[in-house]
Design a protein around this motif. Structure first.
Motif, PDB file in Angstrom:
ATOM      1  N   ALA A 174       7.979  18.292   7.431  1.00 30.46           N
ATOM      2  CA  ALA A 174       9.408  18.401   7.097  1.00 30.46           C
ATOM      3  C   ALA A 174      10.199  17.190   7.577  1.00 30.46           C
ATOM      4  O   ALA A 174      11.281  16.918   7.078  1.00 30.46           O
ATOM      5  CB  ALA A 174       9.976  19.670   7.723  1.00 30.46           C
ATOM      6  N   ASP A 175       9.645  16.441   8.562  1.00 34.21           N
ATOM      7  CA  ASP A 175      10.413  15.318   9.094  1.00 34.21           C
ATOM      8  C   ASP A 175      10.321  14.082   8.216  1.00 34.21           C
ATOM      9  O   ASP A 175      10.904  13.047   8.531  1.00 34.21           O
ATOM     10  CB  ASP A 175       9.911  14.968  10.502  1.00 34.21           C
ATOM     11  N   TYR A 176       9.564  14.147   7.129  1.00 29.35           N
ATOM     12  CA  TYR A 176       9.387  12.962   6.299  1.00 29.35           C
ATOM     13  C   TYR A 176      10.035  13.177   4.941  1.00 29.35           C
ATOM     14  O   TYR A 176      10.518  14.261   4.623  1.00 29.35           O
ATOM     15  CB  TYR A 176       7.900  12.654   6.129  1.00 29.35           C
ATOM     16  N   GLY A 177       9.977  12.152   4.120  1.00 28.49           N
ATOM     17  CA  GLY A 177      10.545  12.243   2.785  1.00 28.49           C
ATOM     18  C   GLY A 177      10.936  10.869   2.303  1.00 28.49           C
ATOM     19  O   GLY A 177      11.535  10.091   3.043  1.00 28.49           O
ATOM     20  N   GLY A 178      10.523  10.522   1.092  1.00 31.83           N
ATOM     21  CA  GLY A 178      10.915   9.253   0.510  1.00 31.83           C
ATOM     22  C   GLY A 178      10.272   8.035   1.135  1.00 31.83           C
ATOM     23  O   GLY A 178      10.728   6.916   0.911  1.00 31.83           O
ATOM     24  N   VAL A 179       9.190   8.253   1.911  1.00 34.49           N
ATOM     25  CA  VAL A 179       8.529   7.104   2.534  1.00 34.49           C
ATOM     26  C   VAL A 179       8.091   6.098   1.481  1.00 34.49           C
ATOM     27  O   VAL A 179       8.149   4.880   1.675  1.00 34.49           O
ATOM     28  CB  VAL A 179       7.311   7.580   3.359  1.00 34.49           C
ATOM     29  N   GLN A 180       7.695   6.647   0.320  1.00 41.57           N
ATOM     30  CA  GLN A 180       7.172   5.784  -0.743  1.00 41.57           C
ATOM     31  C   GLN A 180       8.130   4.649  -1.053  1.00 41.57           C
ATOM     32  O   GLN A 180       7.726   3.554  -1.387  1.00 41.57           O
ATOM     33  CB  GLN A 180       6.920   6.656  -1.973  1.00 41.57           C
ATOM     34  N   LYS A 181       9.424   4.911  -0.906  1.00 39.54           N
ATOM     35  CA  LYS A 181      10.417   3.892  -1.264  1.00 39.54           C
ATOM     36  C   LYS A 181      10.451   2.780  -0.223  1.00 39.54           C
ATOM     37  O   LYS A 181      10.531   1.601  -0.564  1.00 39.54           O
ATOM     38  CB  LYS A 181      11.810   4.545  -1.361  1.00 39.54           C
ATOM     39  N   VAL A 182      10.337   3.164   1.072  1.00 32.45           N
ATOM     40  CA  VAL A 182      10.467   2.140   2.124  1.00 32.45           C
ATOM     41  C   VAL A 182       9.132   1.491   2.441  1.00 32.45           C
ATOM     42  O   VAL A 182       9.081   0.330   2.835  1.00 32.45           O
ATOM     43  CB  VAL A 182      11.079   2.761   3.397  1.00 32.45           C
ATOM     44  N   ALA A 183       8.048   2.235   2.305  1.00 28.92           N
ATOM     45  CA  ALA A 183       6.739   1.678   2.667  1.00 28.92           C
ATOM     46  C   ALA A 183       5.732   1.953   1.555  1.00 28.92           C
ATOM     47  O   ALA A 183       4.867   2.815   1.681  1.00 28.92           O
ATOM     48  CB  ALA A 183       6.251   2.294   3.984  1.00 28.92           C
ATOM     49  N   PRO A 184       5.839   1.213   0.450  1.00 30.53           N
ATOM     50  CA  PRO A 184       4.972   1.507  -0.708  1.00 30.53           C
ATOM     51  C   PRO A 184       3.490   1.383  -0.391  1.00 30.53           C
ATOM     52  O   PRO A 184       2.700   2.223  -0.808  1.00 30.53           O
ATOM     53  CB  PRO A 184       5.410   0.470  -1.740  1.00 30.53           C
ATOM     54  N   LEU A 185       3.113   0.379   0.404  1.00 33.79           N
ATOM     55  CA  LEU A 185       1.680   0.225   0.700  1.00 33.79           C
ATOM     56  C   LEU A 185       1.170   1.468   1.415  1.00 33.79           C
ATOM     57  O   LEU A 185       0.155   2.059   1.049  1.00 33.79           O
ATOM     58  CB  LEU A 185       1.467  -0.999   1.580  1.00 33.79           C
ATOM     59  N   LEU A 186       1.909   1.866   2.435  1.00 33.56           N
ATOM     60  CA  LEU A 186       1.527   3.058   3.185  1.00 33.56           C
ATOM     61  C   LEU A 186       1.365   4.237   2.236  1.00 33.56           C
ATOM     62  O   LEU A 186       0.340   4.915   2.205  1.00 33.56           O
ATOM     63  CB  LEU A 186       2.603   3.357   4.232  1.00 33.56           C
ATOM     64  N   ALA A 187       2.371   4.420   1.379  1.00 28.18           N
ATOM     65  CA  ALA A 187       2.323   5.554   0.456  1.00 28.18           C
ATOM     66  C   ALA A 187       1.130   5.431  -0.479  1.00 28.18           C
ATOM     67  O   ALA A 187       0.394   6.395  -0.719  1.00 28.18           O
ATOM     68  CB  ALA A 187       3.619   5.629  -0.339  1.00 28.18           C
ATOM     69  N   GLY A 188       0.901   4.213  -0.956  1.00 25.20           N
ATOM     70  CA  GLY A 188      -0.202   4.021  -1.904  1.00 25.20           C
ATOM     71  C   GLY A 188      -1.536   4.383  -1.272  1.00 25.20           C
ATOM     72  O   GLY A 188      -2.298   5.184  -1.822  1.00 25.20           O
ATOM     73  N   THR A 189      -1.791   3.801  -0.103  1.00 23.66           N
ATOM     74  CA  THR A 189      -3.074   4.090   0.546  1.00 23.66           C
ATOM     75  C   THR A 189      -3.174   5.584   0.846  1.00 23.66           C
ATOM     76  O   THR A 189      -4.226   6.194   0.647  1.00 23.66           O
ATOM     77  CB  THR A 189      -3.179   3.298   1.860  1.00 23.66           C
ATOM     78  N   PHE A 190      -2.064   6.156   1.284  1.00 25.30           N
ATOM     79  CA  PHE A 190      -2.062   7.591   1.581  1.00 25.30           C
ATOM     80  C   PHE A 190      -2.427   8.380   0.322  1.00 25.30           C
ATOM     81  O   PHE A 190      -3.261   9.275   0.354  1.00 25.30           O
ATOM     82  CB  PHE A 190      -0.669   7.990   2.075  1.00 25.30           C
TER      83      PHE A 190
END
Lengths: 523, 282, 99, 648
Positions: A384-400
Motif C-alpha cells: 500500500a505504501d507504493y504506487g506509480g513507481v513506474q513513472k519515476v523509476a522505469p528501469l526498476l519497474a521494467g525489471t520488476f
C-alpha cells in the motif's frame, strides 16, 4: 587419483568464508570484495564441473570416495548426476548476485559504531551456506548428505536472526523480536524434520547395513536388499517429512513467509532459491531412489498436498499486504508444482521439476532482489505504501515486471518451459490433477499483476516521487538474471540435455514408463 | 586387651546400648538446639562416645586420635568460630523455605530406612576379629600400612593439609591497606570528631554490677553503652540494667541509710538521686 | 550382641547429620552436621575393619579424619570471611545461585 | 526462401529489443526505426507471398525448423515455422495493417514523451502475432499467443498513471489467462492422445482419435479462442481494453489479435471436423456473441466502446462461420481480413475524431463534425458502409457469405443460425448508423459547453496540444494519420469484391481448409435480398431515432435493456459479485486460517513448552539447602534402585 573437483567446489567458498570473517572490522569493503571474489571463483569451478560432466556418461560422475567413519561404514562419497550439476550451477551462479545485492544490507547503522563487526560475518555466512548446499548436492552417501543438510541450518539461522530487513514497520525492538521469532521458527521446523530424518537414516543403516547410495542401489538391483514393505514406507516417510519441511510443502510451510519476510532480501533469496531446493532435490534423489515402492505408495497423498500447496499458496499470495510475504507464498505455490512434477513419475514431470528448480531459482531471485531494491528505496514492505513507481523509476519497474512475468511463467521466459513440462507430465499420468494444477496459472497471473499494478502503476505517491532509478550495481544484479531467464526460456536444450539422462535413471529406479499416446501420430 | 573378640561380649553390648543412646541423643541435640554453642558441645559429646566405640572395636590409635584431634582440636576450632560469630547468636528454628523441613524429614527418614534395610539386606558374615591384624600392635600395623600400601595417599594428604592451612590463611587474612594509626593520631582523631574527648570509660566504671556485658550507670542512673566493650556492642549482646537491678539497688541504699540512721530529707541530693534512678528505671 | 549394630548406629547418625544439614540455617551448625556424618562413616569403617579382620578400614578412617581436619580449617575460614562480609552466618543469605 | 520466415518474426523483434533497451538516446529516431522494421517485415511478407503465388497450390506451404526447443523424451517441441496460405493471409494482414498503424501512431503519439516505448511495444506485438501465425506446433503458437497477450497488456496499460488503464490491462491479461488454460489443456490432451502437438501430425491423425477426446480438445481450443477473441463468456475485457491508445485498439483489439481465436479454430479445422459436438458449441458461442456484441454496441455512448461491441459482434460472425466447418472456414477468414480493414479504419477514424476533440469520447458531445474533418468523415463513412454490408463493399461480400453458410448448416440449426446472423446484420446497421449520425451529423453539441473530459488533463498527448478544456476546435488530423486511414478505406471498399469474385479467396485457402460450397436451403439471391432489407431497416430505425430527433447530451435513462446493455449486459457486475468479491472473501479467510490454524497449532505447542519450562524454572530458587534436599532425595532413590536391582 584425479583432482578432487567436487570437493574443491565446496571447499573454496568455505575457505572464502573463513578469510572473509577474518578481515578486520574497519576493512568492510575488503571483506565484501573478498566474498564476491570467492563466490566468482566457485562459479568458475562450477562451470568446470559443468563442462567436465558428460551427459551421456555414468549416472554419477567426478566421484570421490574416501572411508571416513569405518565403524559405521560412513564414507566421504561425492558424485554428481545431471540434476546435481544443474543445481550446483544454479547455486554457484546465484551467490554472486546475492552478495552483490546485499552489498550494503549488513553495513552498520548510524547508531552503531564504525567498528561494527557483523558485516564480515554476513558475507562469511552466505559463503558458508553456499558450501553446505553444494556439498549436499554432491553427497552420494546418505549420512554425509544428512550432515550437510543439517549443518546448513546454522549459518542460515544466524543470517535470518542476525541481519534483519532494514525496512520494517514498528520499532527496532519489535522488528528484532519478529526476526528472532522467524529465525527460531525456521530452525525448529527444520530441526524437527532433520531429527525425524536422522531416525530414518539410522533405520536405513540398520536395514541396509550401509549409507552409500550406490551400494544400496546395487543391493536392490541384486535383490539382496530385504526391506519389508512397512519398513520401507516408514523410512520413506521419515525422509520425506524432512524434505517436505525444507521444500516447504503444505501444511509445513508456515516458517517460510516469516523467514523470508524478516530476513534481508538477499537472504530471503538464499532461502527460497537455493536452500529450499535441497529439499526437492533430495526427494528426487533419495526418496525415489531409496524407496521406489513406498514413493509410489505415497504418490496420491503427496500429489494432493502438492495441489493444495499450489492453489493455497497462490490464494494466500493474493491476500498478502507485504511484498516479501507475497513472494514467499508464491514460492510455496511453485514448490507445489515442483513436487507435483517429481511425483508424477513421468519423464516430462520429473525433468520439468528439475528445470523448475533452476528456473524458479532464477525467477524468484530476479523478482525478489528487484523488490529488495524497491523496498530499500522506500523503507517499507507494504504494498500500500507504493504506487506509480513506474513513472519515476522505469528501469526498476521494467525489471520488476520481467521478474513478475517470469514468476507467472510467461512463455519465452524460462519458468514457462518447466511449468508446462510439469503440467504435461502430471496430466499424462493423472489428468484431473493436471487440470486442477492449471488453475495455478491464472492465480499466478493474478497475484503478480495485482502486485505490479498496486506498486508500479497509478498516480505517483508523494513518498515515491523522489525515488532514484536502478544504480549500476543493481543493474549488474538484475540484467544478467533477466538475460538468463530469456535465454533459458527460448533455448533450454542445453539444460534438458544434462537433466534428461539423470531423469531416465530415476524413472528406472521407480521402474515406470511414460504413458503411451492413444494414437500414433502420422509422423 | 589388645585382642578384640570376633563376637562382641555382653559387656560390650551393655556399653553399646548405653553409649549408643547417648550418641544418638547427642546427635539429635546437635541439630535441634537453638544455640550454636550447645550444638557444638553436644557434638563433642557424641564424638567422645564414638571414640569409645573405636577403642571397643580395636581401633586404639583412631580412638585416641579421635579424642585428641577431633574433640580436642577440631571442636575447639568450632567453638572459637562460634565465639567469633557470637555465642548467644541463636538462629530461630522457624523454617523459611516452604516445605523444606518436611522434605528434609521425609528424605532423611527414607534414607535412613533404606540404609538400614540395605545393611540388613547385606547379610554380613560374623566378625573375623582383629586379633591377627593387631597382633603386632595396632599402631605398628597402621604405620606399616600407611608407609607401604598407602604411602602415596599419605603423601598426598600431607600436601592437602599444607594447602588447607595456606588456604585458611589466605581466606581469613585481611590485607592491611594503610599503616596502623598511632596513639597520637587516634587522639587527634578523637579531638577532631569532637565526641568523647575523654577516653572511653573502663567497663563497669560506674557499675553497680560486675559483668562486662552490663552497661554501667551514669550518675543520673541512665545506663551508658560506652561502658560495654565494642565487640559485645556490635553483636548487640548487652544485657540492660533490668528493673529489678535498679530496685534492689534502691533497697540497698534504703538499708544502708537506715543502718547509718540518716533521714532522707537530710540528704536532699540523694533524694534527687532516687527520683532520677526511678525515672531511669521507668 | 551382633556388632552389625555399629553399622545401624552409624547409619542412624549419618541420617541425623544429613537431616541437620538440611534443616539448619546457621552455617556453623550445618558444618557440624557434616562432621557428624563424617564421623558416622568413620564408625562404619572401623566396624568393617573389625569384621574383615584387617586394618585397611581404619586406615581409610584415618585419612578421613585428616581430610576432615583440612576441610574444617578451610570451611571455617570461609565461614569467618563470610561473616565478615555480610555479618551473618546464615546459609540462606547466600542465595544468589538462581537465574 | 524458408529462412525468410524467421526474418519475418525477427525484424520487429529486433525493433522491440532495440527500442526497449535502447534508452533515451533513441527517443528522437525510435518511432522511425519501429515503423521501418514493421514495413521491412511487411516487405518480407510480400516477397514470400509472391514466391508462394508462383508455386502451384499443392506445395505452397513452407517449413523451417530453427532448433529443438524443449526436448524431453516423447515431448518434442521445436522452434519451427510453417507458412501456408492461411498463415500467409495473416502475415500480410498483420504486417500490412500493422505498418499503417505504425505510421498513424507517429502522428497520434507525437506529444507523448514515451513514444519510443510505445513503438517498442507495437513491434513486440507484431513479432508475437507473427510468431503465433507462422508457428508449426501448438506450443510455439501458445508462445505467440501469450506474447500478444503480454503486448496487449502493456499497450492497454500504456498510460499506467491512469488507474483505469492499469486495471483494464490487468483484467485483459487475466481473462486471457483463463482462456489460456483451455489452450494449455488442449495441448496436453493432444500430447496424451497423439504423442505430439505439431500441426502436421496432429491434424493428420485427427480422424484416428476417439471422438470424445477430439470434442474435449475442440472445446478447450474454443475456450482459448473465447478468451483471446472476446467471445461470450470471456468477452468482458474488450470493452475496458479501449483504455489503451486508439492505434492499439485499432491494431490489436480490432484487426489482428482478437482474431487469433478464429485463426486457432480454423487452423484446427481437422479436429473440429471430426467433433461435431464441439462445432455446434462453437457456432452457438459465435451466434450468442454476435448478438451480444451488437446489443452492447447499440447502447454505448463512448465511441470506442461502441466500436468494441461491434468488433465483438463481427468476430462472433467469424467464430460462427468457423464453427460451420469446411463451408465456413474460408468465409470466416475472409470476413476477418475485410473486417481487419474496415474496423481498423473505423478505429483510426474515431482516433482522429478524438484527436480533434480534446480526447472527448462521448458521442453525445460530438455532432456535425463532417465539415471540420472531411477526410476522417469520408474514410469513416466508407468503413461504415463496409461494415454494415452495403452492397458492393467488402463487408457485403464477406458477411453475406457467412449468412449463406449459416443457413446452409442445415436443419433447425441452420435456420436458427441464419436468423441470428440476419438479426445481427440488422443490429450492425443500426448501431453503426447511430455512431455515424451522432458523430458527424446533427447539431454541434460540443459548442459553447465545456467538454468535461472524463480523463485527467495529461491523459492523451493530444490534450497537451490544445491545452485547455474549454471549447474544442475540431480540425483535421495530420497527414501521417490521414494517409493510413485512406489506405484502409481503399481496403474496406475493394477487398471484399476482390476476394469474393469466383471464390478466389476460398480457393486460395482450400489446400489448408478444404473448401466446400455451401448449399443453403433457400436460394442465395433471396438471402442476399433479405440481408439488404434487414440492414435498410436497421439504418432507418437508427435514422428515426438519431437523425430526426436531436440527440440529448445527457443520455436518457432508457429501457431496461438499454441500461443493461450500457453495463455490458451486467456481465461485469456478475464477475464482480461472484469472482472478485467471492475471491476476496476466500483469500481473506484463507489468510486468517493460515495464521490461526495452520500456524496456530505450531505456536500453541511452542507456547505450552515455554510455560512448562517457566514453571520448572521456579525449582531453581538458589537456596543451597533445597538443592541439597533434592540431591539427598536423589541419593535415596539411587540406593532404593540398587537395592531393588539386588532384590530382583
Amino acid at each position: 587419483m584425479s583432482f578432487p573437483l567436487l570437493t574443491a567446489t565446496a571447499v573454496l567458498p568455505a575457505a572464502g568464508a573463513i578469510l572473509t570473517a577474518a578481515v578486520p572490522a574497519a576493512r568492510r569493503t575488503v571483506a565484501k570484495w573478498l566474498a564476491l571474489l570467492f563466490s566468482l571463483g566457485t562459479l568458475a569451478l562450477a562451470a568446470i564441473v559443468l563442462v567436465r560432466f558428460e551427459p551421456g556418461g555414468d549416472r554419477y560422475q567426478l566421484t570421490e570416495s574416501h572411508s571416513w567413519i569405518k565403524d559405521f561404514g560412513v564414507r566421504y562419497e561425492l558424485g554428481v548426476d545431471g540434476i546435481g550439476v544443474a543445481l550446483i550451477a544454479l547455486t554457484a551462479l546465484l551467490i554472486p548476485f546475492v552478495i552483490m545485492a546485499g552489498w550494503n544490507d549488513a553495513d552498520p547503522l548510524e547508531t552503531q559504531s564504525k567498528r561494527w563487526r557483523p558485516t564480515q560475518g554476513f558475507f562469511a555466512l552466505i559463503l558458508m551456506v553456499e558450501a553446505m548446499v553444494i556439498l549436499s548436492f554432491e553427497a552420494t552417501d546418505v549420512f554425509l548428505f544428512y550432515i550437510f543438510f543439517e549443518a546448513m541450518l546454522i549459518p542460515m539461522y544466524f543470517l535470518i536472526g542476525g541481519f534483519g530487513d532494514r525496512a520494517h514497520a514498528g520499532t527496532d525492538e519489535a522488528a528484532a523480536t519478529q526476526r528472532s521469532y522467524a529465525a527460531v521458527k525456521f530452525l525448529l521446523y527444520n530441526l524437527v524434520g532433520g531429527l525425524i530424518m536422522l531416525a530414518a537414516v539410522i533405520g536405513l543403516y540398520v536395514v541396509a547395513g550401509t549409507f552409500s547410495l550406490s551400494e544400496i542401489a546395487e543391493m536392490r538391483a541384486a535383490g539382496t536388499l530385504e526391506m519389508s514393505t512397512n519398513v520401507e514406507r516408514l523410512l520413506f516417510l521419515g525422509f520425506f517429512f524432512a524434505f517436505a519441511v525444507k521444500a516447504p510443502l503444505w501444511p509445513l510451510h508456515t516458517w517460510l513467509p516469516n523467514a523470508m519476510g524478516e530476513a534481508t532480501t538477499p537472504v530471503a533469496v538464499l532461502i527460497t532459491a537455493v536452500v529450499d531446493k535441497v529439499g526437492t532435490f533430495a526427494m528426487l534423489r533419495f526418496c525415489l531412489q531409496l524407496f521406489p515402492e513406498a514413493s509410489k505408495w505415497a504418490t496420491p497423498v503427496v500429489l494432493v498436498l502438492a495441489l493444495v500447496s499450489i492453489v493455497y499458496g497462490a490464494l494466500l499470495a493474493v491476500g498478502q499486504r507485504d511484498i516479501k510475504r507475497l513472494i514467499a507464498y508464491a514460492s510455496i505455490s511453485h514448490f507445489g508444482f515442483i513436487i507435483l512434477g517429481i511425483f508424477a513419475m513421468t519423464s516430462q514431470g520429473q525433468s520439468g521439476a528439475t528445470l523448475y528448480m533452476v528456473n524458479h531459482g532464477l525467477s524468484t531471485a530476479a523478482l525478489m532482489l528487484v523488490a529488495g531494491f524497491l523496498i530499500s528505496r522506500r523503507g517499507s514492505r507494504l504494498i500500500a505504501d507504493y504506487g506509480g513507481v513506474q513513472k519515476v523509476a522505469p528501469l526498476l519497474a521494467g525489471t520488476f515486471l520481467i521478474g513478475g512475468l517470469a514468476t507467472l511463467s510467461l512463455p519465452g521466459l524460462a519458468p514457462f518451459v518447466s511449468e508446462f513440462l510439469v503440467l504435461v507430465g502430471v496430466f499424462a499420468a493423472y489428468p484431473v490433477v493436471g487440470i486442477v494444477a492449471t488453475t495455478g496459472i491464472v492465480l499466478a497471473a493474478l497475484y503478480v499483476l495485482v502486485l505490479y499494478q498496486r506498486t508500479m502503476t497509478g498516480p505517483v505517491k508523494a513518498e515515491v516521487s523522489g525515488m532514484p532509478d536502478l544504480k549500476a550495481r543493481e543493474l549488474a544484479v538484475a540484467v544478467p538474471l533477466i538475460v538468463l531467464l530469456i535465454g533459458l526460456g527460448v533455448y533450454p536444450k542445453p539444460l534438458t540435455d544434462i537433466v534428461n539422462p539423470a531423469i531416465t535413471h530415476t524413472m528406472q529406479d521407480v521402474n515406470k514408463q511414460d504413458p503411451k499416446p492413444e494414437v500414433e501420430a502420422a509422423k | 586387651m589388645n585382642t578384640v573378640a570376633a563376637a562382641a561380649s555382653t559387656g560390650e553390648a551393655v556399653q553399646f546400648w548405653i553409649l549408643g543412646t547417648v550418641a544418638v541423643v547427642g546427635a539429635l541435640c546437635t541439630i535441634l538446639l537453638k544455640k550454636a554453642v550447645h550444638s557444638a558441645l553436644c557434638l563433642a559429646g557424641t564424638m567422645i562416645v564414638l571414640a569409645v566405640f573405636y577403642l571397643a572395636n580395636g581401633a586404639y590409635f583412631l580412638g585416641i586420635v579421635q579424642i585428641v584431634v577431633y574433640t580436642g582440636a577440631i571442636m575447639m576450632l568450632f567453638l572459637f568460630v562460634v565465639m567469633l560469630v557470637g555465642v548467644t547468636a541463636a538462629d530461630s528454628l522457624t523454617e523459611t523455605l516452604k516445605g523444606q523441613r518436611w522434605l528434609a524429614a521425609g528424605c532423611g527418614l527414607g534414607f535412613g530406612v533404606l540404609l538400614i534395610a540395605g545393611i540388613r539386606h547385606a547379610r554380613l558374615a560374623e566378625f573375623n576379629g582383629l586379633a591377627r591384624a593387631n597382633a603386632g600392635g595396632n599402631v605398628q600395623g597402621l604405620a606399616e600400612l600407611i608407609f607401604t600400601k598407602y604411602v602415596f595417599a599419605f603423601e598426598i594428604t600431607g600436601a592437602l593439609l599444607i594447602t588447607a592451612t595456606v588456604g585458611a590463611m589466605v581466606l581469613t587474612n585481611r590485607e592491611r591497606t594503610e599503616r596502623a594509626k598511632t596513639q597520637r593520631e587516634l587522639a587527634d582523631k578523637r579531638v577532631r570528631d569532637g565526641k568523647h574527648l575523654p577516653p572511653l570509660p573502663a567497663p563497669g566504671v560506674y557499675a553497680r554490677h560486675n559483668a562486662v556485658d552490663i552497661a554501667g550507670l551514669l550518675p543520673d542512673g541512665t545506663p551508658s553503652e560506652l561502658t560495654v566493650m565494642q565487640t559485645l556492642r556490635e553483636r548487640g549482646q548487652i544485657r540492660d540494667v533490668s528493673h529489678e537491678a535498679l530496685n534492689d539497688l534502691k533497697a540497698l541504699e534504703q538499708r544502708s541509710e537506715e543502718r547509718l540512721g540518716r533521714d532522707t530529707d537530710s540528704h536532699p541530693d540523694r533524694g534527687r538521686d532516687h527520683d532520677r534512678a526511678e525515672e531511669a528505671a521507668k | 550382641m551382633n556388632p552389625v549394630n555399629y553399622l545401624y548406629l552409624a547409619a542412624l547418625l549419618f541420617t541425623i547429620g544429613a537431616a541437620g544439614v538440611l534443616i539448619r540455617r546457621n552455617a556453623i551448625v550445618v558444618f557440624m552436621c557434616v562432621e557428624l556424618m563424617l564421623n558416622a562413616c568413620n564408625l562404619s569403617l572401623v566396624a568393617f575393619s573389625r569384621m574383615h579382620g584387617n586394618l585397611d578400614g581404619q586406615i581409610i578412617a584415618f585419612f578421613t579424619m585428616v581430610v576432615a581436619a583440612a576441610e574444617v580449617v578451610v570451611g571455617l575460614a570461609i565461614i569467618v570471611s563470610l561473616f565478615r562480609a555480610r555479618h551473618t552466618a546464615s546459609v540462606d543469605d547466600a542465595s544468589l545461585m538462581k537465574l | 526462401m524458408e529462412n525468410l520466415i524467421a526474418l519475418l518474426v525477427a525484424a520487429p523483434l529486433l525493433g522491440a529489443a532495440v527500442l526497449l533497451c535502447g534508452g533515451r538516446r533513441l527517443d528522437r529516431a525510435g518511432h522511425w526505426l519501429g515503423t521501418l522494421l514493421a514495413a521491412a517485415s511487411f516487405g518480407i511478407g510480400a516477397v514470400l507471398f509472391f514466391d508462394m503465388v508462383g508455386k502451384d497450390a499443392g506445395d505452397r506451404a513452407l517449413h523451417q525448423k530453427l532448433f529443438s526447443w524443449v526436448p524431453v523424451a516423447d515431448f518434442q517441441a521445436d522452434i519451427a515455422f510453417q507458412l501456408d496460405q492461411l498463415s500467409m493471409t495473416f502475415v500480410l494482414l498483420i504486417t500490412g495493417v500493422g505498418t499503417l498503424i505504425h505510421v498513424y501512431s507517429i502522428g497520434y503519439m507525437e506529444h507523448d514523451e514515451r513514444r519510443r516505448r510505445f513503438f517498442g511495444y507495437l513491434n513486440l506485438f507484431l513479432a508475437a502475432m507473427l510468431l503465433l501465425v507462422v508457428a508449426d506446433n501448438y506450443l510455439l503458437l501458445y508462445f505467440g499467443w501469450e506474447g500478444v497477450g503480454l503486448a496487449s497488456y502493456l499497450l492497454i496499460g500504456f498510460w499506467q498513471h491512469k488507474p483505469s488503464a492499469a486495471t483494464a490491462a490487468k483484467k485483459a491479461f487475466l481473462v486471457n489467462r483463463v482462456g489460456d488454460i483451455g489452450l494449455s489443456i488442449a495441448i496436453m490432451l493432444m500430447f496424451t492422445t497423439f504423442g505430439t502437438f505439431a500441426f502436421g501430425p496432429v491434424l493428420g491423425a485427427a480422424e484416428g482419435a476417439s471422438e470424445g477426446k477430439l470434442t474435449a480438445i475442440g472445446l478447450m481450443l474454443l475456450l482459448a479462442a473465447c478468451g483471446k477473441s472476446a467471445q461470450v463468456p470471456l468477452q468482458s475485457w474488450l470493452g475496458d481494453a479501449m483504455e489503451g491508445p486508439t492505434p492499439v485498439s485499432a491494431l490489436i483489439h480490432a484487426a489482428t489479435m482478437v482474431t487469433a481465436g478464429v485463426y486457432l479454430i480454423v487452423r484446427s479445422g481437422a479436429i473440429f471436423n471430426a467433433a461435431p459436438d464441439a462445432q455446434l458449441v462453437v457456432t452457438v458461442v459465435g451466434a450468442v456473441t454476435l448478438l451480444f456484441g451488437a446489443i452492447v454496441g447499440c447502447a454505448k455512448d463512448d465511441i470506442k466502446k461502441a466500436l468494441a461491441g461491434s468488433t465483438m459482434s463481427q468476430i462472433g460472425y467469424m467464430i460462427l462461420a468457423a464453427g460451420l466447418g469446411p463451408i465456413g472456414y474460408a468465409f470466416a477468414i475472409m470476413h476477418l481480413v475485410t473486417h481487419g480493414f474496415f474496423k481498423a479504419g473505423l478505429f483510426l477514424g474515431a482516433g482522429s475524431v478524438m484527436h480533434g476533440m480534446n480526447d472527448e469520447v462521448d458521442m453525445r458531445k460530438y455532432g456535425g463534425l463532417r465539415k471540420y474533418m472531411p477526410v476522417t468523415f469520408v474514410t469513416f463513412g466508407l468503413g461504415y458502409l463496409a461494415i454494415i454490408g452495403f452492397p458492393g463493399l467488402s463487408g457485403f461480400f464477406s458477411k453475406d457469405k457467412i449468412i449463406e453458410a449459416a443457413f446452409a448448416a442445415g436443419g433447425a440449426q441452420g435456420w436458427i443460425l441464419g436468423a441470428a446472423t440476419l438479426l445481427g446484420a440488422g443490429l450492425t446497421a443500426f448501431y453503426m448508423t447511430r455512431v455515424m449520425l451522432m458523430t458527424f451529423f446533427g447539431e454541434e453539441r460540443w459548442r459553447n459547453k465545456a467538454t468535461a473530459s472524463p480523463a485527467e488533463p495529461d491523459v492523451e498527448p493530444a490534450a497537451q496540444t490544445h491545452g485547455s478544456h474549454s471549447e474544442p476546435h475540431p480540425h483535421e488530423s495530420p497527414k501521417s494519420m490521414t494517409i493510413p486511414m485512406i489506405v484502409l478505406a481503399f481496403g474496406s471498399v475493394f477487398a471484399g469484391g476482390f476476394f469474393a469474385i469466383g471464390d478466389r479467396f476460398a480457393n486460395w485457402l482450400a489446400p489448408v481448409t478444404r473448401f466446400e460450397h455451401p448449399h443453403p436451403p433457400i436460394s442465395v439471391p433471396v438471402i442476399t435480398g433479405a440481408t439488404i432489407v434487414v440492414l435498410l431497416l436497421g439504418v432507418a430505425a437508427a435514422y428515426l431515432q438519431y437523425g430526426r430527433k436531436p440527440v440529448p447530451v445527457v443520455a436518457p435513462r432508457g429501457s431496461l435493456l438499454t441500461r443493461a446493455a450500457r453495463r455490458d449486459l451486467l456481465q461485469d457486475d456478475f464477475n464482480h459479485v461472484v469472482l472478485v468479491r467471492g475471491g476476496e472473501h476466500l483469500t481473506r479467510s484463507l489468510v486468517y486460517l493460515d495464521h490461526s490454524v495452520v500456524d496456530g497449532v505450531v505456536n500453541g505447542t511452542a507456547a505450552s513448552v515455554g510455560g512448562l519450562s517457566g514453571r520448572l524454572r521456579k525449582l531453581q530458587n538458589g537456596y543451597a539447602r533445597s538443592y541439597a534436599v533434592s540431591m539427598f532425595g536423589g541419593t535415596a532413590i539411587l540406593i532404593a534402585a540398587t537395592l531393588l536391582m539386588r532384590a530382583v
